[in-house]
Design a protein around this motif. Structure first.
Motif, mmCIF file in Angstrom:
data_model
loop_
_atom_site.group_PDB
_atom_site.id
_atom_site.type_symbol
_atom_site.label_atom_id
_atom_site.label_comp_id
_atom_site.label_asym_id
_atom_site.label_seq_id
_atom_site.Cartn_x
_atom_site.Cartn_y
_atom_site.Cartn_z
ATOM 1 N N LEU A 66 12.868 11.292 5.618
ATOM 2 C CA LEU A 66 11.989 11.247 4.452
ATOM 3 C C LEU A 66 11.548 12.645 4.048
ATOM 4 N N PRO A 67 11.378 12.888 2.749
ATOM 5 C CA PRO A 67 10.785 14.156 2.320
ATOM 6 C C PRO A 67 9.333 14.235 2.787
ATOM 7 N N ALA A 68 8.803 15.420 2.822
ATOM 8 C CA ALA A 68 7.479 15.646 3.402
ATOM 9 C C ALA A 68 6.398 14.793 2.753
ATOM 10 N N ASP A 69 6.472 14.615 1.424
ATOM 11 C CA ASP A 69 5.395 13.868 0.768
ATOM 12 C C ASP A 69 5.438 12.388 1.125
ATOM 13 N N LEU A 70 6.639 11.840 1.357
ATOM 14 C CA LEU A 70 6.726 10.435 1.753
ATOM 15 C C LEU A 70 6.345 10.252 3.218
ATOM 16 N N LYS A 71 6.631 11.248 4.041
ATOM 17 C CA LYS A 71 6.152 11.201 5.424
ATOM 18 C C LYS A 71 4.625 11.133 5.452
ATOM 19 N N LYS A 72 3.999 11.892 4.551
ATOM 20 C CA LYS A 72 2.533 11.875 4.501
ATOM 21 C C LYS A 72 2.004 10.489 4.155
ATOM 22 N N VAL A 73 2.709 9.778 3.292
ATOM 23 C CA VAL A 73 2.288 8.416 2.936
ATOM 24 C C VAL A 73 2.381 7.507 4.156
ATOM 25 N N ILE A 74 3.496 7.588 4.886
ATOM 26 C CA ILE A 74 3.643 6.782 6.098
ATOM 27 C C ILE A 74 2.572 7.160 7.110
ATOM 28 N N ASP A 75 2.363 8.461 7.288
ATOM 29 C CA ASP A 75 1.378 8.929 8.271
ATOM 30 C C ASP A 75 -0.031 8.462 7.922
ATOM 31 N N ALA A 76 -0.339 8.443 6.627
ATOM 32 C CA ALA A 76 -1.671 8.020 6.195
ATOM 33 C C ALA A 76 -1.909 6.536 6.435
ATOM 34 N N ASN A 77 -0.835 5.798 6.645
ATOM 35 C CA ASN A 77 -0.928 4.357 6.894
ATOM 36 C C ASN A 77 -0.415 4.019 8.290
ATOM 37 N N SER A 78 -0.669 4.924 9.205
ATOM 38 C CA SER A 78 -0.296 4.776 10.606
ATOM 39 C C SER A 78 -1.470 5.219 11.469
ATOM 40 N N GLY A 79 -1.384 4.925 12.751
ATOM 41 C CA GLY A 79 -2.317 5.527 13.685
ATOM 42 C C GLY A 79 -3.416 4.635 14.203
ATOM 43 N N GLN A 80 -4.417 5.300 14.781
ATOM 44 C CA GLN A 80 -5.500 4.594 15.466
ATOM 45 C C GLN A 80 -6.308 3.694 14.545
ATOM 46 N N ALA A 81 -6.725 4.241 13.403
ATOM 47 C CA ALA A 81 -7.549 3.449 12.484
ATOM 48 C C ALA A 81 -6.784 2.237 11.964
ATOM 49 N N PHE A 82 -5.518 2.449 11.619
ATOM 50 C CA PHE A 82 -4.711 1.336 11.130
ATOM 51 C C PHE A 82 -4.494 0.299 12.225
ATOM 52 N N SER A 83 -4.291 0.752 13.459
ATOM 53 C CA SER A 83 -4.148 -0.181 14.579
ATOM 54 C C SER A 83 -5.391 -1.053 14.708
ATOM 55 N N LYS A 129 0.820 -1.208 0.000
ATOM 56 C CA LYS A 129 0.000 0.000 0.000
ATOM 57 C C LYS A 129 0.858 1.263 0.000
ATOM 58 N N VAL A 130 1.899 1.307 0.836
ATOM 59 C CA VAL A 130 2.741 2.508 0.842
ATOM 60 C C VAL A 130 3.538 2.607 -0.449
ATOM 61 N N ASN A 131 3.846 1.473 -1.053
ATOM 62 C CA ASN A 131 4.518 1.493 -2.349
ATOM 63 C C ASN A 131 3.620 2.118 -3.410
ATOM 64 N N LYS A 132 2.369 1.700 -3.442
ATOM 65 C CA LYS A 132 1.429 2.221 -4.435
ATOM 66 C C LYS A 132 1.155 3.702 -4.217
ATOM 67 N N GLU A 133 0.926 4.090 -2.968
ATOM 68 C CA GLU A 133 0.558 5.470 -2.677
ATOM 69 C C GLU A 133 1.737 6.436 -2.812
ATOM 70 N N SER A 134 2.940 5.895 -2.855
ATOM 71 C CA SER A 134 4.123 6.740 -3.061
ATOM 72 C C SER A 134 4.604 6.701 -4.505
ATOM 73 N N ASN A 135 3.790 6.148 -5.389
ATOM 74 C CA ASN A 135 4.199 6.001 -6.783
ATOM 75 C C ASN A 135 5.512 5.229 -6.904
ATOM 76 N N ASN A 136 5.590 4.152 -6.147
ATOM 77 C CA ASN A 136 6.740 3.231 -6.166
ATOM 78 C C ASN A 136 8.015 3.830 -5.570
#
Length: 343
Positions: A252-269, A51-58
């Protein structure tokens, strides 16, 4: 030299116009203790990587190393990610006994009834009460597994008396203490050691969720599976952390941090907790030729009485470390209740 300089200038211009073509790429070394075919790897870890691979455009790639392929032991995983030996790990804080006492509240007897709700509660609890214990890593998720089950070689567990003198594997400090309070002889060991210990008769049984069954072929090593009444909270669960090296995240650059952040947290847990509950059903099917029984609610009342001193001892222990143990216990229970009502 002029041609080379002109080519370089054109290349820089091209990068400016096509950001992704020259943007930073990163490969994450992901390390954990279960086999590649385990439910954890196949249904949670690899899908997260995809998922993080896809959302980061590989641009974010993973190299997943299951079964401790990069060396070390399961208890060393948390230090491996802290020190940057690897970039991401999945492990149990409880594998390093006593090092993360505050999060142990979720491993106390009869705390968890639904892994999705409780996993969300663990994430919120860490944010509200327990950031210090995990300050050296960048948490992506916290979660628990489904109900713990007794997997026994020679006899089922029906009452507390059936446990007297039996050597049983348990994963964490609090679960070991609880088994001792119930009359068993606890043997601490990570999951990868369970299969050999059962096969050699080192232990009489193990407490793990059904999700673990295929990872160590428990269905082939035991004959009996004793569950607790499903209307009651689980007699134990374990907490897990999926974490990234902090310096790696910061780099990580800001846009890749956003990808990690979007796949982290309460909902993902919570999503991971749900995945583990679904995996329990699949693991149980593999053991369908064995014998199953349910320990009734009336018997579990005796177990709750045996477990209360452990809860009181945990409150006293963490209070002695300078925090309000009663507040943490009440807070954890309130968060579980909150997410159980809204899941």
């Amino acid at each position: 030299m002029a041609i080379s300089f002109r080519s370089l200038s054109l290349g820089v211009a091209a990068c400016a116009l096509t950001t992704f073509a020259c943007a930073q790429e990163v490969t994450l070394k992901v390390h954990h203790f279960l086999p590649a075919g385990s439910y954890a790897n196949a249904k949670f870890i690899q899908p997260w990587c995809d998922k993080v691979n896809k959302e980061s455009n590989n641009r974010i790639k993973c190299q997943v190393y299951p079964s401790m392929q990069l060396g070390g032991t399961p208890p060393q995983l948390i230090d491996q990610v802290r020190d940057g030996t690897v970039d991401v790990v999945w492990t149990l804080p409880g594998y390093t006994a006593g090092r993360f006492p505050l999060i142990e509240v979720f491993e106390l007897p009869f705390m968890m009834q639904n892994p999705e709700a409780t996993s969300k509660a663990v994430w919120d609890y860490v944010q509200q009460y327990d950031k210090t214990e995990f300050k050296d890593v960048h948490p992506i998720a916290f979660h628990v597994h489904g109900d713990g089950v007794f997997h026994m070689v020679k006899q089922p567990v029906r009452t507390m008396a059936d446990l007297k003198g039996l050597k049983l594997r348990a994963p964490t400090r609090q679960t070991n203490k609880f088994l001792a309070a119930l009359g068993a002889t606890p043997v601490a060991m990570p999951v990868p050691q369970v299969g050999e210990a059962l096969a050699k008769g080192v232990i009489d049984g193990a407490v793990v969720p059904y999700e673990v069954v295929p990872s160590v072929k428990i269905q082939e090593l035991v004959k009996f599976h004793s569950e607790t009444d499903p209307s009651e909270p689980a007699f134990y669960t374990s907490t897990f952390v999926f974490a990234m090296n902090q310096k790696k995240y910061d780099s990580l650059p800001a846009d890749l941090k956003k990808v990690i952040d979007a796949n982290s947290g309460q909902a993902f847990s919570g999503q991971i907790g749900k995945i583990f509950l679904e995996a329990d059903g699949e693991g149980k099917k593999l053991a369908s030729k064995n014998t199953f029984n349910v320990i009734p609610k009336t018997e579990l009342e005796n177990w709750k009485k045996a477990g209360q001193p452990l809860i009181d001892a945990w409150v006293a222990e963490v209070t002695a470390k300078g925090v309000n143990g009663k507040q943490l216990l009440d807070g954890a229970r309130a968060l579980i209740a909150k997410h159980s009502a809204t899941k």
